[in-house]
Scaffold this active site. Sequence first.
Site, PDB file in Angstrom:
ATOM      1  N   GLY A 229      42.441  36.681  50.103  1.00 44.09           N
ATOM      2  CA  GLY A 229      41.416  35.669  50.334  1.00 44.09           C
ATOM      3  C   GLY A 229      41.500  34.925  51.649  1.00 44.09           C
ATOM      4  N   GLU A 263      48.082  39.574  48.824  1.00 40.48           N
ATOM      5  CA  GLU A 263      47.162  40.716  48.747  1.00 40.48           C
ATOM      6  C   GLU A 263      46.000  40.573  49.732  1.00 40.48           C
ATOM      7  OE1 GLU A 263      45.742  40.519  44.730  1.00 40.48           O
ATOM      8  OE2 GLU A 263      47.719  40.810  43.861  1.00 40.48           O
ATOM      9  N   ARG A 266      40.729  41.449  53.932  1.00 40.15           N
ATOM     10  CA  ARG A 266      39.920  41.068  55.093  1.00 40.15           C
ATOM     11  C   ARG A 266      40.749  40.640  56.301  1.00 40.15           C
ATOM     12  NH1 ARG A 266      34.873  38.774  54.177  1.00 40.15           N
ATOM     13  NH2 ARG A 266      35.664  38.196  52.120  1.00 40.15           N
ATOM     14  N   ARG A 302      27.072  43.024  53.911  1.00 40.59           N
ATOM     15  CA  ARG A 302      27.493  41.621  53.804  1.00 40.59           C
ATOM     16  C   ARG A 302      26.408  40.596  54.163  1.00 40.59           C
ATOM     17  NH1 ARG A 302      30.972  39.252  55.886  1.00 40.59           N
ATOM     18  NH2 ARG A 302      31.853  38.323  54.015  1.00 40.59           N
ATOM     19  N   CYS A 332      13.986  49.553  53.780  1.00 39.13           N
ATOM     20  CA  CYS A 332      12.767  48.915  53.280  1.00 39.13           C
ATOM     21  C   CYS A 332      13.079  47.776  52.329  1.00 39.13           C
ATOM     22  CB  CYS A 332      11.884  49.967  52.625  1.00 39.13           C
ATOM     23  SG  CYS A 332      11.454  51.224  53.810  1.00 39.13           S
ATOM     24  N   GLU A 333      13.638  46.724  52.861  1.00 36.47           N
ATOM     25  CA  GLU A 333      13.980  45.513  52.118  1.00 36.47           C
ATOM     26  C   GLU A 333      13.925  44.361  53.109  1.00 36.47           C
ATOM     27  OE1 GLU A 333      15.374  45.022  48.915  1.00 36.47           O
ATOM     28  OE2 GLU A 333      15.840  47.079  48.318  1.00 36.47           O
ATOM     29  N   TYR A 361      35.142  45.318  54.251  1.00 35.04           N
ATOM     30  CA  TYR A 361      33.944  45.298  53.408  1.00 35.04           C
ATOM     31  C   TYR A 361      32.703  45.764  54.168  1.00 35.04           C
ATOM     32  CZ  TYR A 361      37.278  42.623  50.708  1.00 35.04           C
ATOM     33  OH  TYR A 361      38.415  42.235  50.050  1.00 35.04           O
TER      34      TYR A 361
HETATM   35  N1  LLP Z   1      43.287  40.635  45.476  1.00 41.69           N
HETATM   36  C1  LLP Z   1      42.329  40.673  44.546  1.00 41.69           C
HETATM   37  C2  LLP Z   1      42.708  40.652  43.134  1.00 41.69           C
HETATM   38  C3  LLP Z   1      40.981  40.709  44.920  1.00 41.69           C
HETATM   39  O1  LLP Z   1      40.045  40.714  43.993  1.00 41.69           O
HETATM   40  C4  LLP Z   1      40.639  40.720  46.301  1.00 41.69           C
HETATM   41  C5  LLP Z   1      39.242  40.760  46.735  1.00 41.69           C
HETATM   42  C6  LLP Z   1      41.675  40.714  47.240  1.00 41.69           C
HETATM   43  C7  LLP Z   1      42.988  40.656  46.793  1.00 41.69           C
HETATM   44  C8  LLP Z   1      41.426  40.744  48.720  1.00 41.69           C
HETATM   45  O2  LLP Z   1      40.689  39.661  49.157  1.00 41.69           O
HETATM   46  P1  LLP Z   1      40.536  39.398  50.741  1.00 41.69           P
HETATM   47  O3  LLP Z   1      41.895  39.099  51.288  1.00 41.69           O
HETATM   48  O4  LLP Z   1      39.985  40.622  51.347  1.00 41.69           O
HETATM   49  O5  LLP Z   1      39.605  38.257  50.820  1.00 41.69           O
HETATM   50  N2  LLP Z   1      32.963  42.009  49.399  1.00 41.69           N
HETATM   51  C9  LLP Z   1      33.287  40.624  49.653  1.00 41.69           C
HETATM   52  C10 LLP Z   1      34.708  40.303  49.310  1.00 41.69           C
HETATM   53  C11 LLP Z   1      35.065  40.640  47.892  1.00 41.69           C
HETATM   54  C12 LLP Z   1      36.516  40.430  47.595  1.00 41.69           C
HETATM   55  C13 LLP Z   1      36.881  40.926  46.247  1.00 41.69           C
HETATM   56  N3  LLP Z   1      38.260  40.783  45.930  1.00 41.69           N
HETATM   57  C14 LLP Z   1      32.942  40.306  51.090  1.00 41.69           C
HETATM   58  O6  LLP Z   1      32.489  41.174  51.826  1.00 41.69           O
HETATM   59  O7  LLP Z   1      33.084  39.166  51.511  1.00 41.69           O
END
Ligand code: LLP
Length: 402
Positions: A229, A263, A266, A302, A332-333, A361
């Site tokens: 996150g 974890e 991004r 996104r 087409c959106e 993503y």
């Molecule tokens: N761990 C778990 C359990 C997760 O569900 C996620 C992301 C991560 C780690 C990694 O999160 P990050 O560090 O990448 O923020 N598609 C969306 C983001 C969805 C994230 C889902 N889970 C976007 O493009 O912003």
Amino acid sequence: MKLDGVSLASLARKYGTPLYVYSAKTVRTRYARLIRAINRSDSLICYALKANSNKALGRVLSGLGAGADIVSGGELDRALAAGFKPERIVFSGVGKTQEEMRAALKRKILAFHVESGEELTALETVARRLNVRAPFSIRVNPDVKADTHHHITTGMSENKFGVESAEAAALYERALRSKWLEPIGIQCHLGSQIVDPAPYGKALDHLLRIVDRLSKKGARFRYVDVGGGIGIPYASGKKMAVDRFAATIRKRLENRPLTLLLEPGRWLVGPAGVLVTETLYRKKTSSRRFVVVDAGMNDLLRPALYDAEHTITSVTPRRGKKERFDLVGPVCETADRFVKGLMMPLPRPGDLLAIGEAGAYGFSMSSTYNSRPRPAEVLIDAAKAKLVRRRQRLSDLTRDER
Ligand code: LLP
């Protein structure tokens, strides 16, 4: 415009557009930066593969010693193919099937991150049938609000993720009596693109209270995992101060014999990628001006899904007065729009633009909507560009139809 010394225009000429281009160097630098910030020997970074599951990019991270956070049998396959060691893989998600559990148990992954009582029962059944013990953590929902887009917040009781603390404690106690379940850690994940470290502190305090309570009952936790996150700068520039983030976590773990798991997805790969696209047409209505490019929401979802604002840079040098226009794709959106009211010198047909922060993503959420082939992907490593996924052909689109 160059990326790690390689001209994006020459890549576009060679491989066509839209084209994802990634920098291995940026991924390596960011991984090292995060390790330095955490500054704790007992830690493991499990890269969230969903951010970008290209095997070549995965190889860069597995080569640095990273583990992986996976959410499906498909990601298990990819993670192993990209060289991630099973003992560094954690398996998240609210809907793991028994088949997926079986595959992961056979490969002896580090742990399952269990999200409900019924899932724990299913895991126990699968482990018993295989005659092995299943290592797991409960994903605790700490009910902490992290300020981010409502589609990507996960750590509150109204979200489908995780288990509330009272139930988590009960599940651990139940597992302590099971021959087939081995509680080894505890986990949470608050959401994505979070720029304030404070919610992580609150959530970790919450997890540690459960650790202390359960330790008295005989649980032996080996790790605590605060999820991913960590936010990166998009067009607004807001981002997580990663040293403050690390300090918030580190001070709470002093003198505790627990491995810290993170974890991030991004943060590691987002800034390492751009989506190169070519300008097709300009047009005007009585109220707005539009620039149509050849990348669409099927290539990078996104902006359409989260109102995300990626930076836009002109690859083709173009000076002159800035004008205001909407940058849109061919799908087409009405939602197929990358930026509303962008101010820059008006691109001409044939001009190339780079959409930034597209390493996370981007391709992983792409689709073939409107029967558009998915783009190619190039990885630049040591100033050499390599095609790591070819552009889909039209025949690929109908290949599986009967
Ligand atoms: N761990 C778990 C359990 C997760 O569900 C996620 C992301 C991560 C780690 C990694 O999160 P990050 O560090 O990448 O923020 N598609 C969306 C983001 C969805 C994230 C889902 N889970 C976007 O493009 O912003």
